[in-house]
Design a protein around this motif. Structure first.
Motif, PDB file in Angstrom:
ATOM      1  N   ASN A 195       0.804  -1.216   0.000  1.00 14.87           N
ATOM      2  CA  ASN A 195       0.000   0.000   0.000  1.00 14.87           C
ATOM      3  C   ASN A 195       0.838   1.268   0.000  1.00 14.87           C
ATOM      4  O   ASN A 195       0.324   2.370   0.157  1.00 14.87           O
ATOM      5  CB  ASN A 195      -0.977   0.000   1.182  1.00 14.87           C
ATOM      6  CG  ASN A 195      -2.338  -0.521   0.750  1.00 14.87           C
ATOM      7  OD1 ASN A 195      -2.644  -0.553  -0.436  1.00 14.87           O
ATOM      8  ND2 ASN A 195      -3.156  -0.925   1.707  1.00 14.87           N
ATOM      9  N   VAL A 273      -9.055  -1.666   4.346  1.00 11.14           N
ATOM     10  CA  VAL A 273      -8.437  -2.659   3.458  1.00 11.14           C
ATOM     11  C   VAL A 273      -7.280  -3.372   4.158  1.00 11.14           C
ATOM     12  O   VAL A 273      -7.067  -4.565   3.946  1.00 11.14           O
ATOM     13  CB  VAL A 273      -7.957  -2.045   2.115  1.00 11.14           C
ATOM     14  CG1 VAL A 273      -9.131  -1.696   1.244  1.00 11.14           C
ATOM     15  CG2 VAL A 273      -7.063  -0.843   2.324  1.00 11.14           C
TER      16      VAL A 273
ATOM     17  N   GLU B 159       8.627  10.865   6.414  1.00  6.63           N
ATOM     18  CA  GLU B 159       7.199  10.779   6.130  1.00  6.63           C
ATOM     19  C   GLU B 159       6.477  11.689   7.138  1.00  6.63           C
ATOM     20  O   GLU B 159       6.871  11.754   8.298  1.00  6.63           O
ATOM     21  CB  GLU B 159       6.711   9.334   6.318  1.00  6.63           C
ATOM     22  CG  GLU B 159       6.970   8.427   5.139  1.00  6.63           C
ATOM     23  CD  GLU B 159       6.102   8.776   3.934  1.00  6.63           C
ATOM     24  OE1 GLU B 159       4.870   8.697   4.047  1.00  6.63           O
ATOM     25  OE2 GLU B 159       6.670   9.158   2.887  1.00  6.63           O
ATOM     26  N   GLN B 221       5.841  10.436   0.016  1.00  6.55           N
ATOM     27  CA  GLN B 221       6.588   9.480  -0.801  1.00  6.55           C
ATOM     28  C   GLN B 221       6.012   8.077  -0.708  1.00  6.55           C
ATOM     29  O   GLN B 221       6.188   7.266  -1.597  1.00  6.55           O
ATOM     30  CB  GLN B 221       8.044   9.454  -0.334  1.00  6.55           C
ATOM     31  CG  GLN B 221       8.976  10.080  -1.346  1.00  6.55           C
ATOM     32  CD  GLN B 221      10.410   9.819  -0.964  1.00  6.55           C
ATOM     33  OE1 GLN B 221      10.845  10.236   0.101  1.00  6.55           O
ATOM     34  NE2 GLN B 221      11.138   9.140  -1.828  1.00  6.55           N
ATOM     35  N   ASN B 222       5.332   7.780   0.395  1.00  9.72           N
ATOM     36  CA  ASN B 222       4.689   6.478   0.544  1.00  9.72           C
ATOM     37  C   ASN B 222       3.282   6.474  -0.057  1.00  9.72           C
ATOM     38  O   ASN B 222       2.596   5.467  -0.020  1.00  9.72           O
ATOM     39  CB  ASN B 222       4.557   6.100   2.028  1.00  9.72           C
ATOM     40  CG  ASN B 222       5.877   5.638   2.596  1.00  9.72           C
ATOM     41  OD1 ASN B 222       6.874   5.603   1.893  1.00  9.72           O
ATOM     42  ND2 ASN B 222       5.870   5.286   3.872  1.00  9.72           N
ATOM     43  N   ASN B 236      -3.824   8.689   7.138  1.00 11.46           N
ATOM     44  CA  ASN B 236      -4.407   7.397   7.478  1.00 11.46           C
ATOM     45  C   ASN B 236      -4.350   6.464   6.279  1.00 11.46           C
ATOM     46  O   ASN B 236      -3.932   5.320   6.380  1.00 11.46           O
ATOM     47  CB  ASN B 236      -5.852   7.605   7.920  1.00 11.46           C
ATOM     48  CG  ASN B 236      -6.390   6.423   8.678  1.00 11.46           C
ATOM     49  OD1 ASN B 236      -5.651   5.497   8.976  1.00 11.46           O
ATOM     50  ND2 ASN B 236      -7.658   6.458   8.993  1.00 11.46           N
ATOM     51  N   GLU B 237      -4.756   7.000   5.160  1.00 12.61           N
ATOM     52  CA  GLU B 237      -4.807   6.164   3.959  1.00 12.61           C
ATOM     53  C   GLU B 237      -3.704   6.584   3.003  1.00 12.61           C
ATOM     54  O   GLU B 237      -3.256   7.735   3.002  1.00 12.61           O
ATOM     55  CB  GLU B 237      -6.155   6.360   3.255  1.00 12.61           C
ATOM     56  CG  GLU B 237      -7.328   5.897   4.091  1.00 12.61           C
ATOM     57  CD  GLU B 237      -8.068   4.739   3.458  1.00 12.61           C
ATOM     58  OE1 GLU B 237      -7.549   4.138   2.497  1.00 12.61           O
ATOM     59  OE2 GLU B 237      -9.166   4.441   3.937  1.00 12.61           O
ATOM     60  N   THR B 238      -3.310   5.622   2.165  1.00 12.46           N
ATOM     61  CA  THR B 238      -2.437   5.978   1.054  1.00 12.46           C
ATOM     62  C   THR B 238      -3.298   5.946  -0.197  1.00 12.46           C
ATOM     63  O   THR B 238      -4.413   5.396  -0.194  1.00 12.46           O
ATOM     64  CB  THR B 238      -1.279   4.975   0.891  1.00 12.46           C
ATOM     65  OG1 THR B 238      -1.835   3.721   0.509  1.00 12.46           O
ATOM     66  CG2 THR B 238      -0.483   4.841   2.161  1.00 12.46           C
ATOM     67  N   PHE B 240      -2.796   4.184  -2.492  1.00 11.43           N
ATOM     68  CA  PHE B 240      -2.879   2.774  -2.887  1.00 11.43           C
ATOM     69  C   PHE B 240      -3.912   2.010  -2.076  1.00 11.43           C
ATOM     70  O   PHE B 240      -4.567   1.106  -2.586  1.00 11.43           O
ATOM     71  CB  PHE B 240      -1.490   2.137  -2.764  1.00 11.43           C
ATOM     72  CG  PHE B 240      -0.445   2.910  -3.479  1.00 11.43           C
ATOM     73  CD1 PHE B 240      -0.394   2.912  -4.865  1.00 11.43           C
ATOM     74  CD2 PHE B 240       0.469   3.693  -2.795  1.00 11.43           C
ATOM     75  CE1 PHE B 240       0.556   3.654  -5.542  1.00 11.43           C
ATOM     76  CE2 PHE B 240       1.418   4.442  -3.462  1.00 11.43           C
ATOM     77  CZ  PHE B 240       1.464   4.432  -4.834  1.00 11.43           C
ATOM     78  N   SER B 241      -4.064   2.396  -0.797  1.00 14.65           N
ATOM     79  CA  SER B 241      -5.106   1.732  -0.015  1.00 14.65           C
ATOM     80  C   SER B 241      -6.473   2.158  -0.548  1.00 14.65           C
ATOM     81  O   SER B 241      -7.413   1.365  -0.571  1.00 14.65           O
ATOM     82  CB  SER B 241      -4.964   2.051   1.482  1.00 14.65           C
ATOM     83  OG  SER B 241      -5.204   3.418   1.726  1.00 14.65           O
ATOM     84  N   GLU B 244      -7.038   0.129  -3.550  1.00 16.78           N
ATOM     85  CA  GLU B 244      -7.420  -1.239  -3.190  1.00 16.78           C
ATOM     86  C   GLU B 244      -8.869  -1.271  -2.723  1.00 16.78           C
ATOM     87  O   GLU B 244      -9.636  -2.142  -3.122  1.00 16.78           O
ATOM     88  CB  GLU B 244      -6.494  -1.768  -2.087  1.00 16.78           C
ATOM     89  CG  GLU B 244      -6.738  -3.245  -1.783  1.00 16.78           C
ATOM     90  CD  GLU B 244      -5.814  -3.771  -0.688  1.00 16.78           C
ATOM     91  OE1 GLU B 244      -4.720  -3.227  -0.509  1.00 16.78           O
ATOM     92  OE2 GLU B 244      -6.228  -4.743  -0.024  1.00 16.78           O
ATOM     93  N   ALA B 245      -9.244  -0.270  -1.899  1.00 12.17           N
ATOM     94  CA  ALA B 245     -10.618  -0.221  -1.390  1.00 12.17           C
ATOM     95  C   ALA B 245     -11.611  -0.077  -2.535  1.00 12.17           C
ATOM     96  O   ALA B 245     -12.716  -0.615  -2.479  1.00 12.17           O
ATOM     97  CB  ALA B 245     -10.768   0.942  -0.414  1.00 12.17           C
ATOM     98  N   ARG B 252      -4.172   3.202  -8.741  1.00 11.93           N
ATOM     99  CA  ARG B 252      -2.891   2.682  -8.259  1.00 11.93           C
ATOM    100  C   ARG B 252      -1.766   3.047  -9.226  1.00 11.93           C
ATOM    101  O   ARG B 252      -0.694   3.475  -8.817  1.00 11.93           O
ATOM    102  CB  ARG B 252      -2.983   1.157  -8.103  1.00 11.93           C
ATOM    103  CG  ARG B 252      -1.735   0.544  -7.493  1.00 11.93           C
ATOM    104  CD  ARG B 252      -1.891  -0.926  -7.162  1.00 11.93           C
ATOM    105  NE  ARG B 252      -0.615  -1.477  -6.744  1.00 11.93           N
ATOM    106  CZ  ARG B 252      -0.170  -1.484  -5.501  1.00 11.93           C
ATOM    107  NH1 ARG B 252      -0.924  -0.999  -4.537  1.00 11.93           N
ATOM    108  NH2 ARG B 252       1.013  -1.977  -5.194  1.00 11.93           N
ATOM    109  N   ARG B 256       1.464   5.381  -8.411  1.00  8.92           N
ATOM    110  CA  ARG B 256       2.863   4.971  -8.594  1.00  8.92           C
ATOM    111  C   ARG B 256       3.644   6.013  -9.382  1.00  8.92           C
ATOM    112  O   ARG B 256       4.790   6.320  -9.070  1.00  8.92           O
ATOM    113  CB  ARG B 256       2.932   3.614  -9.302  1.00  8.92           C
ATOM    114  CG  ARG B 256       2.731   2.454  -8.347  1.00  8.92           C
ATOM    115  CD  ARG B 256       2.512   1.145  -9.080  1.00  8.92           C
ATOM    116  NE  ARG B 256       3.625   0.758  -9.939  1.00  8.92           N
ATOM    117  CZ  ARG B 256       4.735   0.141  -9.522  1.00  8.92           C
ATOM    118  NH1 ARG B 256       4.871  -0.143  -8.244  1.00  8.92           N
ATOM    119  NH2 ARG B 256       5.674  -0.205 -10.364  1.00  8.92           N
ATOM    120  N   ILE B 259       4.351   8.943  -6.921  1.00  6.77           N
ATOM    121  CA  ILE B 259       5.426   8.770  -5.934  1.00  6.77           C
ATOM    122  C   ILE B 259       6.775   8.565  -6.599  1.00  6.77           C
ATOM    123  O   ILE B 259       7.810   8.682  -5.964  1.00  6.77           O
ATOM    124  CB  ILE B 259       5.156   7.615  -4.937  1.00  6.77           C
ATOM    125  CG1 ILE B 259       5.090   6.273  -5.655  1.00  6.77           C
ATOM    126  CG2 ILE B 259       3.892   7.878  -4.129  1.00  6.77           C
ATOM    127  CD1 ILE B 259       5.155   5.097  -4.705  1.00  6.77           C
TER     128      ILE B 259
END
Lengths: 336, 641
Positions: A195, A273, B159, B221-222, B236-238, B240-241, B244-245, B252, B256, B259
């Motif tokens: 993630n 997630v 971060e 960066q994350n 809390n979330e990226t 990417f999360s 995914e959700a 995604r 990418r 970042i």
């Protein structure tokens, strides 16, 4: 129309009756409830969903336990709380349990919840690591001593010399390429890495259970004294916990809702997630498709001796405690 | 379509063509204006993103300078104790962006004894407070802000994190390693940090408002959301999360790219509103974080959409207007046409008095109506004329019928004509081609012994010929008296006819006298077909020519007679050229040959049957072909005295 109303009335009547029964029975049960406390190793994430859903759904009460779950986290050491009596039950790693027992702490394993090791090493393929031998000479992030047993056995098995870098709870050092290989829990850090925008295909993973280094992790521990005083309570706690886990796997939505609520209450940032991933992995670890010969909550002598010998080989323990003095079988009657 | 009215066809074809043209223009206009807007949005978006990124980078890079300079100083001097504390305090006090600052030493790097030492000065309200981070519980060696720059040997922005002490503000730390040379060996001595609050950064990004719902956001960066209008995502979330959700692979992929320090302009579904947007993204050069700015497509397209709506409404109105106009035009054409069609049906039933509607349009339909009226009038006139002509023709026909009756009346018509005279049998017939004809025949006794007979054919046909025939017949009757020979009769008749012949008509004539006592036949032929003699023996021979010409042509012509003797049973057959020149449908003539054949076949029969037989054959030959010339035949059979 009339029929519908009649049916509604019947339903109401049944509901009221049931409520009356519960109200009447509960106090009687309440008198009989035994107070007990439990400390998990860490914050109330999905790694402990089975216990929290058990509490939420009254499964422990059903088994006659008025349970308090002490919120775990960096400020609490479950082993300390168990030995000094602040917690009746604690979730500990098998390796920790064996170490404590060998160190003279009179504790017992009454259920090996996780059948499989979730600890793993992960590396970026871009750093040229695809096989164990590629790790030789690299910087490897390792957590505290308990988390180093398997990696060190792994290095020994493959004859690797590595530069160990202490690893914090974040994976940022790995993400920024401060280390080539990082320690990760399959159900936690591995997903965090995904993630942060890294594709599974960009990673090389080393699962210890795939390298004959399966060290089952979370198990339920109790003081020998507690066990001797009230074996029924111990049995009830184990059975309720197993029932809780089954309920969590059968009702992942509910389990996740409880998990999210508990984490938010503790102001611990997380995402649904991530917890979902964790719960799914817990099922893989607690009810593995392959193996799991011990049955749910059971500890196999082979697993025990592998972990104990591993500990002894790197000098963490001097002698291996007897299996039977360490583990007390409490079986879910449904299992048989 | 085929059987539909003119109005329907007009409406269908014109409106479908107009609609097609309208849609083409509309579509092109929409696509083109959309393209322009997207181009403008992309340009503006890039500018906005770059400007914002620069604004942030200026602050961050200015903050970077502080610990970097301190690292330079600490790398060269053993600044410690109060001196170091004053320096740190000064830095925190005099840099409003810097929330706190520390110098964290490697084990024993501070004074050769302390395992850990990290004097930390930080703002707390208006005060500057101090604490030592070098506690056993904090373990700063394993904190990201310490470990990462140490392992990477370069300064890093950590971060973003929540500062738990400072009232839940998001912070980030810039950590710079510094080095000292101990016993000739250069090694890392510690990490210098500047903690900054990211509130100002959040404000800058939050101040980005595009149209109604467009917004900016920043990810670390994350991929962690540092700022976002949806508060629960922040820290809390990226990205990417979220991907995914939502099961959103595209999100995604974009995350990418973000970042990885790339910039771009992509379609993007807003996490906040779910609306389709364009997103521009660009990296911060200092901290490698990435700014995204969302431009809601529908809101930026609102003007174009509104314009398009108006264009469509105008198009629809124009469509309706055009429909009405076409209906009006079609009606103005079809209404008079329908009336004309009705009138035409009336006329077809014979009512020529029907009123043609007056159409004063002056166009083709008006001209049609005029022509129609003219046609009706002409038709009426024509029918009137026709009625009159028919009446006149009927009158003439009836008169001709009378003339026919008269003409037939002057020819002998009772056969046998002389039943009490056994010396000969005589039969004759005439069949005029029209009501009245130019052929004639006659026979009468000049005295007790001599039978005069003749067959003639006047040139031409019809009334003039019949009158000339009547004259000829009368003249012959007048001139052929007792003791006259055929040549005298012909000479005299020729003179009479030639004398007064304004019409220049002429007549061929065969005239003979038969002595019924001895069968002597004296004859004179005035240009007529030579008759046949049918001998009792069966031979058929043509009567020898006398060299005469038609009468009425040459006044002074001298005709000569010839003689032939008929024996008992012999017969003479005289005919007009209507017999041999009768034609069939193949334009073949009946001819002398056929006639001779017929006579040969019929010889020996009674005279009436011979004539009837020949006549039947002629009719058989010519079938339905109309008769072109009068047909006349006369036969006399001598039976002896």
């Amino acid at each position: 129309m009339v029929n519908v109303k009649m049916r509604e009335k019947c339903k109401l009547l049944i509901a009221v009756t049931l409520f009356m029964i519960i109200v009447c029975v509960a106090p009687a049960e309440g008198d009989a409830l035994k107070k007990a406390s439990f400390i998990p190793q860490w914050v109330p994430q999905a790694q402990f969903a089975g216990y929290y859903i058990g509490l939420e759904k009254g499964i422990y009460r059903k088994h006659g336990i008025d349970l308090t779950i002490i919120t775990g986290g960096p400020d609490y050491s479950p082993s300390e709380l168990l030995t000094d009596g602040r917690a009746d039950f604690a979730s500990l790693w098998l390796s920790t349990g064996i170490q404590m027992r060998a160190g003279g702490e009179k504790i017992l394993n009454i259920a090996q919840i996780m059948q499989r090791s979730a600890l793993m090493l992960v590396a970026k393929k871009a750093s040229g690591i695809e096989r164990p031998r590629d790790i030789n000479g690299r910087k490897v992030g390792l957590w505290g001593p308990v988390f180093q047993i398997q990696p060190r056995a792994f290095f020994k098995k493959y004859g690797l010399t590595v530069q160990v870098v202490p690893q914090s709870f974040s994976v940022n050092l790995f993400l920024r390429d401060g280390v080539d290989v990082a320690s990760a829990m399959w159900y936690n850090e591995y997903h965090t890495i995904l993630n942060c925008g890294i594709e599974p295909g960009e990673l090389t993973t080393f699962f210890f259970h795939e390298h004959d280094l399966n060290f089952p992790e979370d198990g339920i521990y109790v003081l020998e004294e507690t066990y001797r005083r009230d074996p029924a309570l111990c049995a009830a706690f184990v059975l309720a916990s197993i029932e809780g886990w089954r309920y969590a796997f059968d009702h992942p939505g509910e389990a996740l809702a409880v998990t999210m609520r508990n984490l938010q209450k503790e102001h611990i940032p997380t995402t649904l997630v991530h917890q979902k991933w964790m719960l799914e992995r817990m099922k893989d670890l607690i009810l593995p498709e392959k193996g799991g010969d011990a049955g749910m909550g059971g500890l196999l002598p082979a697993d025990y001796s592998r972990v104990a010998r591993g500990l002894r080989s790197i000098g963490l323990i001097e002698s291996v405690p007897r299996f039977t003095s360490f583990y007390k079988v409490i079986r879910d009657s449904d299992e048989k | 379509m085929k059987n539909r009215g003119l109005a329907f066809k007009l409406i269908l074809l014109v409106l479908s063509s107009v609609t097609l043209i309208f849609l083409l223009i509309f579509g092109y206009n929409y696509m083109y204006s959309r393209k322009i807007i997207i181009e403008n949005v992309e340009k503006n978006a890039m500018n906005l993103a770059r400007a914002t990124v620069n604004q942030i980078d200026i602050v961050l890079t200015s903050i970077e300078k502080v610990p970097e300079n301190l690292a330079y100083v600490l790398g060269r001097s053993l600044c410690a104790g109060e001196e170091l504390n004053d320096l740190l305090k000064y830095i925190v006090q005099n840099n409003k962006e810097i929330y706190g600052s520390t110098v964290a030493f490697e084990p024993r790097a501070y004074d050769g004894e302390k395992e850990r030492y990290a004097p930390y000065f930080y703002k707390s309200g208006d005060e500057i407070k101090y604490s030592d981070l070098g506690t056993a519980s904090y373990q700063y060696f394993f904190q990201d802000w310490y470990q990462i720059p140490k392992e990477l040997n370069r300064p890093v922005w950590t971060e973003p994190y929540f500062d738990e002490g400072g009232g839940n503000i998001i912070m980030s730390t810039y950590s710079v390693p510094f080095y000292r040379t101990v016993e000739g060996k250069k090694g890392i001595a510690g990490i210098i940090t500047s903690d900054i609050s990211l509130s100002w950064l959040q404000e800058i990004v939050a101040s980005i408002k595009i149209a109604k719902t467009g917004y900016g956001f920043l990810i670390s960066q994350n991929g962690t959301f540092v700022t976002h209008p949806k508060k629960e995502l922040v820290m809390n979330e990226t990205i990417f999360s979220q991907a995914e959700a939502r099961g959103d692979e595209e999100l995604r992929r974009i995350g990418r790219e973000m970042i990885h320090g790339e910039s771009g302009f992509v379609p993007f579904r807003s996490i906040l509103t779910g609306k389709l947007c364009w997103m521009v993204y660009a990296p911060l050069s200092s901290s490698k974080w990435s700014l995204g700015v969302l431009f809601p497509q529908d809101e930026l397209m609102a003007d174009v959409v509104r314009l398009n709506k108006i264009v469509i409404i105008l198009g629809v109105l124009g469509f309706v207007f055009l429909l009405l106009v076409i209906v009006f035009i079609a009606r103005s054409i079809t209404r008079p046409l329908s009336v004309l069609a009705g009138a035409a049906e009336d006329i077809a039933t014979g009512n020529l008095d029907v009123a043609i509607p007056e159409i004063k349009t002056g166009d083709e339909v008006g001209k049609l109506a005029q022509s129609f009226d003219y046609m009706k009038t002409s038709l009426k006139q024509y029918i009137a004329d026709l009625t009159e002509t028919t009446a006149a023709k009927e009158r003439i026909e009836s008169e001709l019928q009378i003339a026919h009756d008269i003409q037939m009346g002057i020819l002998p018509k009772i056969f046998p004509p002389f039943p009490d005279m056994p010396e000969f049998d005589l039969y004759a017939t005439i069949e005029p081609a029209r009501e009245v004809g130019g052929d004639l025949f006659d026979f009468f006794f000049l005295d007790d012994e001599h039978l005069c007979f003749n067959v003639g054919d006047v040139s031409g046909k019809g009334v003039p010929a019949s009158l000339f025939m009547a004259i000829t017949k009368t003249l012959i009757k007048t001139r052929a008296t007792k003791g006259m020979t055929p040549e005298i009769v012909l000479n005299q008749v020729n003179q009479d006819l030639s004398e007064d012949n304004p019409s220049l008509l002429f007549v061929t004539l065969f005239l003979g006298t038969l002595n019924i006592k001895d069968g002597t036949l004296e004859y004179c032929n005035g240009g007529h077909n030579p008759p046949y003699i049918i001998r009792a023996s069966g031979e058929i021979e043509a009567v020898e020519m006398t060299g005469g010409i038609a009468l009425g042509v040459m006044e002074d012509f001298s005709f000569q007679s010839k003689r032939v003797v008929l024996n008992k049973g012999d017969a003479i057959f005289i005919y007009s050229d209507g017999v041999t020149e009768a034609m069939n449908s193949k334009l073949e003539l009946f001819s002398e040959k056929r006639l001779e054949g017929e006579l040969d076949r019929l010889k020996g029969l009674p005279v009436g049957d011979i004539i009837a037989g020949v006549m039947e054959k002629i009719h058989e030959f010519s079938q339905d072909e109309p008769q072109t010339d009068d047909i006349t035949m006369l036969i006399i059979q001598y039976n002896g005295s």
